[in-house]
Design a protein around this motif. Structure first.
Motif, short mmCIF file in Angstrom:
data_model
loop_
_atom_site.label_atom_id
_atom_site.label_comp_id
_atom_site.label_asym_id
_atom_site.label_seq_id
_atom_site.Cartn_x
_atom_site.Cartn_y
_atom_site.Cartn_z
N TRP A 237 0.84 -1.19 0.00
CA TRP A 237 0.00 0.00 0.00
C TRP A 237 0.89 1.25 0.00
O TRP A 237 2.00 1.24 0.52
CB TRP A 237 -0.89 0.03 1.22
N PHE A 238 0.35 2.30 -0.56
CA PHE A 238 0.97 3.64 -0.56
C PHE A 238 2.18 3.75 -1.49
O PHE A 238 2.82 4.79 -1.53
CB PHE A 238 1.36 4.10 0.86
N ARG A 240 3.80 3.49 -5.52
CA ARG A 240 3.32 4.03 -6.80
C ARG A 240 2.34 3.09 -7.49
O ARG A 240 1.37 3.52 -8.10
CB ARG A 240 4.51 4.30 -7.73
N SER A 244 -3.50 3.40 -2.92
CA SER A 244 -3.37 4.71 -2.30
C SER A 244 -4.77 5.25 -2.02
O SER A 244 -5.62 5.25 -2.92
CB SER A 244 -2.62 5.69 -3.22
N ALA A 299 -3.86 10.16 2.78
CA ALA A 299 -4.14 10.63 1.43
C ALA A 299 -3.70 12.06 1.22
O ALA A 299 -3.12 12.41 0.18
CB ALA A 299 -5.64 10.50 1.15
N GLN A 302 0.17 12.13 1.10
CA GLN A 302 0.69 11.50 -0.11
C GLN A 302 0.46 12.41 -1.32
O GLN A 302 1.30 12.46 -2.23
CB GLN A 302 0.03 10.14 -0.34
N LYS A 303 -0.63 13.14 -1.33
CA LYS A 303 -0.97 13.99 -2.47
C LYS A 303 -0.21 15.32 -2.46
O LYS A 303 0.27 15.80 -3.50
CB LYS A 303 -2.48 14.26 -2.50
N ASP A 306 4.40 14.91 -0.18
CA ASP A 306 5.40 13.89 -0.47
C ASP A 306 6.67 14.61 -0.92
O ASP A 306 7.07 14.53 -2.08
CB ASP A 306 4.89 12.95 -1.55
#
Length: 384
Positions: A237-238, A240, A244, A299, A302-303, A306
């Protein structure tokens, strides 16, 4: 704190999320002194109070530790599988177990003593307090309880790895979670919370033979999040090409559950002798809010976060040290401003900023450089 790497991909957003949660924990602990509850067990209660801080403490307390346990669970099996039990525990003893023991013996007594110091005109002698009262009615582990429980979870993970080493191998096939996984997890954590709440008050702390300090109502819930982190790592998970979480549905769900949880918490769970049915509702709203906000923040970071930008990199590198020392900074500043009659927002905001800046400066320019010198000296001895 080491930047986390998964394969060839640096997980900057998880490092940054962990740093954010620790900074949030700092301002959370500052805010504890401004609640209207007049907490007898808290370190420094300010003369000024506001209902906002009651709500802030209630909602923040739900998800900060589940996120910490989930992130720990995400990276632990990678190290355990790749480097083996000996190297894994050598690192954990140095980074988790020894700070836990040292914090309990030398920093937690100072934090506990501040309860008396901030309230009494003539507090008792500190060393007499440390020898007698601390290992009695004033015993606590302060924020170091997390390291003790985390050590316990690492032991469980290690035993599981020894019994079933194949399971902790990363799955070759990257699969998205099924439609029932998150509802099932919410029900599982709600059941864990509810079962503990049948025997203990939902915010109760228990001293287990002076070894562990834990919240029995939340222990299994935290273990579930640690396990979810392990499961997420196994299924990539998480990453590429892995699962996600999407920000919009998780974010909307988290906002809705924020209001549902707070309304339920204030309306039904602050009464004496809460009926069993209301305890079940509290468990379900607590568990659902925790899950939605956890994945909404993952989320979000990560969006949008990062990033390996300088400030994020330094915050991530110093976040663990900030976690260890922050109460030692909060308490003296809290005592200094405790009886100042100024605007509460100015006071709280100023104290929060000063504490955050001082913690970062101490970690960046004092503590971590000293620790780095010790490592360099050890390396020189090895290579000489």
């Amino acid at each position: 704190m080491k930047l986390q790497v998964l394969g060839n991909q640096r997980m900057y957003f998880l490092d940054n999320l962990k740093a954010f949660i620790i900074l949030l924990m700092v301002v959370f602990h500052v805010g504890m002194g401004y609640t209207t509850w007049d907490l007898k067990w808290w370190t420094v209660n300010d003369i000024q109070k506001n209902k906002f801080f009651d709500w802030f403490i209630l909602e923040t307390d739900v998800y900060i530790m589940p996120i910490m346990f989930m992130i720990a669970g995400y990276f632990a099996p990678m190290v355990l599988d790749k480097k083996g039990v000996t190297v894994f525990w050598k690192d954990k003893l140095k980074r988790i177990v020894l700070p836990w023991i040292g914090g309990v013996l030398f920093i937690a007594p100072f934090i506990s003593y501040s309860i008396l110091f901030s309230r009494m005109d003539t507090p008792p002698n500190y060393f007499a307090f440390w020898q007698t009262d601390f290992f009695g009615p004033y015993y606590q582990q302060a924020h170091f309880w997390f390291l003790g429980v985390l050590s316990l979870f690492f032991v469980i993970l290690t035993v599981f790895h020894q019994l079933n080493p194949v399971y902790l191998k990363k799955s070759v096939q990257k699969t998205n979670p099924s439609a029932w996984l998150f509802p099932a997890f919410a029900l599982l954590t709600a059941a864990a919370f509810f079962s503990g709440n049948l025997f203990f008050w939902n915010d109760a702390w228990v001293n287990v033979k002076f070894v562990f300090m834990l919240q029995p109502v939340r222990l299994l819930l935290h273990l579930c999040y640690f396990g979810l982190g392990v499961y997420a790592w196994k299924h990539s998970w998480f990453t590429r090409s892995g699962y996600s979480p999407r920000l919009l549905p998780w974010g909307i769900s988290a906002i809705i559950m924020l209001f549902v949880f707070l309304m339920y918490r204030v309306t039904f769970t602050l009464m004496p002798d809460v009926p069993v049915l209301f305890k079940a509702g509290h468990a379900l709203t607590h568990a659902t809010f925790s899950l939605t906000v956890t994945f909404a923040l993952i989320a979000l970071f990560q969006k949008f976060f990062d990033s390996n930008a300088y400030l994020w990199r330094r915050l991530a590198a110093n976040s663990y040290t900030i976690y260890l020392i922050h109460q030692c900074v909060i308490i003296p500043i809290g005592c200094i401003v405790q009886k100042l009659d100024i605007n509460i927002w100015v006071k709280y905001g100023s104290v929060s900023v000063v504490v955050l800046v001082l913690c970062f400066l101490l970690a960046e320019y004092v503590i971590n450089p000293i620790l780095s010198l010790g490592k360099q000296g050890k390396n020189m001895q090895i290579h000489s």
